[in-house]
Design a protein around this motif. Structure first.
Motif, short mmCIF file in Angstrom:
data_model
loop_
_atom_site.label_atom_id
_atom_site.label_comp_id
_atom_site.label_asym_id
_atom_site.label_seq_id
_atom_site.Cartn_x
_atom_site.Cartn_y
_atom_site.Cartn_z
N GLU A 104 1.16 -1.33 -0.17
CA GLU A 104 0.32 -0.12 0.22
C GLU A 104 0.75 1.69 -0.17
N GLU A 105 2.03 1.14 0.97
CA GLU A 105 3.00 2.65 0.88
C GLU A 105 3.74 2.95 -0.23
N GLU A 106 3.85 1.21 -0.78
CA GLU A 106 4.78 2.14 -2.66
C GLU A 106 3.55 2.41 -3.21
N HIS A 107 2.53 1.88 -3.38
CA HIS A 107 1.38 2.37 -4.58
C HIS A 107 1.14 3.58 -4.24
N ILE A 108 0.64 4.42 -2.86
CA ILE A 108 0.37 5.39 -2.41
C ILE A 108 1.80 6.50 -3.10
N LYS A 109 3.23 5.87 -2.83
CA LYS A 109 4.32 7.03 -3.39
C LYS A 109 4.16 6.87 -4.65
N ARG A 110 4.19 5.41 -5.47
CA ARG A 110 4.11 5.66 -7.24
C ARG A 110 3.01 6.44 -7.22
N VAL A 111 1.99 6.77 -7.10
CA VAL A 111 0.65 7.12 -7.30
C VAL A 111 1.04 9.17 -7.60
N LEU A 112 1.42 9.19 -6.00
CA LEU A 112 2.33 10.39 -5.73
C LEU A 112 2.93 10.90 -6.44
N CYS A 113 4.10 10.06 -7.26
CA CYS A 113 4.24 10.66 -8.61
C CYS A 113 4.58 10.66 -9.76
N ALA A 114 3.29 9.67 -9.39
CA ALA A 114 2.94 9.89 -10.79
C ALA A 114 1.99 11.69 -11.24
N THR A 115 1.44 11.76 -10.17
CA THR A 115 0.84 13.11 -10.35
C THR A 115 1.57 14.32 -9.94
#
Ligand SMILES: Nc1ncnc2c1ncn2[C@@H]1O[C@H](COP(=O)(O)OP(=O)(O)OP(=O)(O)O)[C@@H](O)[C@H]1O
Ligand SMILES: [Mg+2]
Length: 450
Positions: free
Chosen positions: A410-421
Motif C-alpha cells: 500500500e505504501e509503495e502504491h501511494i508513493k507511486r501514484v503521488l509521483c505520477a501526479t
C-alpha cells in the motif's frame, strides 16, 4: 471540468464535493479565501462555489481574482441567509448566482446546466473564430509540471524577442511543432509560418525550395520561382528535422542568418530576408557536431535560447491532465458525453513509459474512445503493452519474489501514484479512491517509515 469549493463549513464542502464529482467535475476545496485563490491559480476551475463569509475575507474580495483567471470561471456565492442587498452586491462584483444554505441541489443542478451550456457555446464560438483566423493557436500547450512551465516561460520570452533564432529539441511526439507554432502565433508578426521538412528533399531540391530559382537556371526551371525565404517575409521559416539538413545547405543557411541576404539559384542579385528562423530536431545536435554531420558554427549561431522539451514520462501529473484533455476533446468530436477516466485506467496510463510521447497518448485515448463506444473507458480498451503493466505492478512481491505485507504494498502504491501526479494530493486521492483528508492522514502515518 474542474470546480473549486471554498467554505469553512465541513458539511457544505463535503456535500457539494460529492454532488460536483458525480456531475463529472474534478473538485478541489479550501477553507480560506487565500488558499482558495492559490488553488484556483493551479487548477483554473470552470466553476467556483464560495461562502459569503470566509475566515480571512468576504466572497466579494475573492470574485475578481477568480473571474480573471482567463478560463471563463463562474463564481457562485453561498450564504447562510439570503440578504437581498448582499446578493445584489455579490452579483455586481461578478458573481454568477447567489444560493441560500442549506443548498437545494436540484436548484444548483439547474443553474449549473445553464452555466455549462453557456460555457460550451462560448468555447465553440471561440473555437470557430480561431479556426477562421487559421493563423492562431489551435492547440494549447497543456501541462502543469515544472518542466512544461519552464517551456511556457521560454515560449513567452522568445515570442517577445522576435529576432532571436529558435531551436527546439525533444523526442518524437513531444510537441516541438506545437511549440514552434505557438511562438510564431504569439509573437504578433504579420507574415506567415512556412515549414520545410529537411529530411524529405534532396540537396538540390531543398536549395531551390529555400532560395527559389531564376527562370532557366536549370533544365526544369521553366519559370521564376520564389523560395520559402521570400514567401516567409515578415513571418517565420521553420526547419523541421534540422538534423537531417545536408552540410552544403547548412553553409548557405548560416550565411543567410549572418547577413540576412540570399540569392535565388541562378540569380545574381542579393535579396534581403527578414523571416525569423526556427528549427526543430529530435536528434542530438552536439553529437552530430562531434560526428562532423552538423556544422559547429551553425549550431552555435542557433543555440541562443534553446528549448528542450521534456519527454512525457518526465512530466508526471501531466499524463493524466493530457489524457483528460483528449478524452474531452476527442470525445466531444465523436459526440460522446464526457466521462472522466476511472482509477484502474489512470493507474495504467501513469505506469506506462510513453516512448511516443504526447502523440502516442493522443492515439491511445482516441482508440480507447472508439473501442469503449458510449460507455466508460476500461483497461481492456488500452493496447496490450499498457494493459500488461497491471500484472507487473500489482504482483505484491518484492524484487526478489518475496511476498510483501499489505502495508508495504500500500505504501509503495501511494508513493507511486503521488509521483505520477507530481505530488498533487487531490488527484492522488481521487485515483486512490479516498478523500484528500484520508490521504493526508495516511501520509502522516507513512512518513516515519519512508
Ligand atoms: N503540451 C501539449 N499539450 C497539448 N497537446 C500536445 C502537447 N504536446 C504535444 N501535443 C500534441 O501531440 C502531438 C504531437 O506533437 P508535435 O507534432 O508538436 O510533436 P513533435 O515533437 O513535432 O513530433 P515529431 O518529432 O514526431 O515531429 C500533436 O497532436 C500535438 O498537438
Ligand atoms: Mg514535428
Amino acid at each position: 471540468m474542474r470546480a473549486l469549493v471554498v467554505d469553512i463549513a465541513d458539511s457544505t464542502r463535503k456535500k457539494l464535493c460529492s454532488f460536483l464529482r458525480e456531475r463529472g467535475y474534478d473538485v478541489v476545496t479550501a477553507d480560506t479565501g487565500r488558499d482558495g485563490m492559490l488553488l484556483a491559480q493551479d487548477s483554473a476551475p470552470m466553476v467556483a462555489f464560495v461562502a459569503q463569509q470566509l475566515p480571512d475575507m468576504d466572497a466579494e474580495q475573492l470574485i475578481p481574482p477568480l473571474t480573471n483567471l482567463g478560463v471563463d470561471t463562474r463564481v457562485m456565492v453561498m450564504s447562510d441567509a439570503v440578504e437581498l442587498n448582499r446578493a445584489v452586491h455579490a452579483m455586481k462584483h461578478g458573481a454568477e448566482y447567489y444560493f441560500a444554505k442549506p443548498l437545494d441541489f436540484g436548484h444548483v443542478a439547474m443553474i449549473l446546466d445553464g452555466v455549462e451550456a453557456l460555457q460550451r457555446s462560448n468555447r465553440e464560438t471561440a473555437h470557430s473564430r480561431r479556426m477562421d483566423r487559421r493563423k492562431s493557436i489551435r492547440t494549447p500547450t497543456i501541462g502543469e509540471s515544472t518542466q512544461i512551465i519552464k517551456v511556457q516561460r521560454l515560449v513567452k520570452l522568445l515570442a517577445q524577442n522576435r529576432t532571436t533564432p529558435v531551436l527546439i529539441m525533444g523526442e518524437s511526439g513531444s510537441g516541438k511543432e506545437l511549440v514552434a507554432r505557438s511562438i510564431h502565433e504569439s509573437s504578433g508578426v504579420s507574415g506567415p509560418l512556412v515549414e520545410i521538412n529537411c529530411a524529405s528533399l534532396s540537396e538540390s531540391l531543398l536549395e531551390s525550395e529555400l532560395f527559389g530559382h531564376e527562370k532557366g537556371s536549370f533544365t526544369d526551371a521553366k519559370v521564376l520561382k520564389k523560395g520559402l525565404f521570400e514567401i516567409a517575409a515578415g513571418g517565420t521559416i521553420f526547419f523541421d528535422e534540422l538534423g537531417e539538413m545536408p552540410l552544403a545547405i547548412q553553409a548557405k543557411l548560416l550565411k543567410v542568418l549572418d547577413t540576412n541576404l540570399f540569392r535565388r539559384v541562378g540569380g545574381t542579385i542579393d535579396i534581403r530576408s527578414d523571416a525569423r528562423f526556427m528549427a526543430a530536431t529530435n536528434r542530438d545536435l552536439p553529437q552530430l557536431v562531434r560526428e562532423g554531420k552538423f556544422r559547429e558554427d551553425l549550431y552555435y549561431r542557433i543555440n541562443v535560447l534553446p528549448i528542450t522539451l521534456p519527454s512525457l514520462r518526465e512530466r508526471g501529473g501531466d499524463i493524466l491532465l493530457l489524457a483528460d484533455y483528449y478524452v474531452r476533446l476527442l470525445g466531444e468530436s465523436m459526440g460522446r458525453s464526457y466521462m472522466r477516466l476511472n482509477s484502474p485506467v489512470e493507474e495504467l496510463l501513469c505506469a506506462y513509459g510513453w516512448p511516443g510521447n504526447v502523440r502516442e497518448l493522443r492515439n491511445v485515448i482516441e482508440r480507447a474512445l472508439i473501442l469503449a463506444g458510449s460507455g466508460p473507458i476500461a483497461p481492456e480498451h488500452l493496447p496490450a503493452d499498457i494493459r500488461a503493466l497491471h500484472v507487473i505492478e500489482n504482483k505484491g512481491t518484492s524484487d526478489t519474489g518475496k511476498l510483501l505485507p499489505l502495508r508495504q504494498v500500500e505504501e509503495e502504491h501511494i508513493k507511486r501514484v503521488l509521483c505520477a501526479t507530481g505530488n498533487n494530493h487531490s488527484r492522488t486521492a481521487s485515483i486512490l479512491g479516498m478523500s484528500r483528508s484520508t490521504l493526508l492522514a495516511r501520509l502522516k502515518k507513512l512518513s516515519p517509515l519512508s
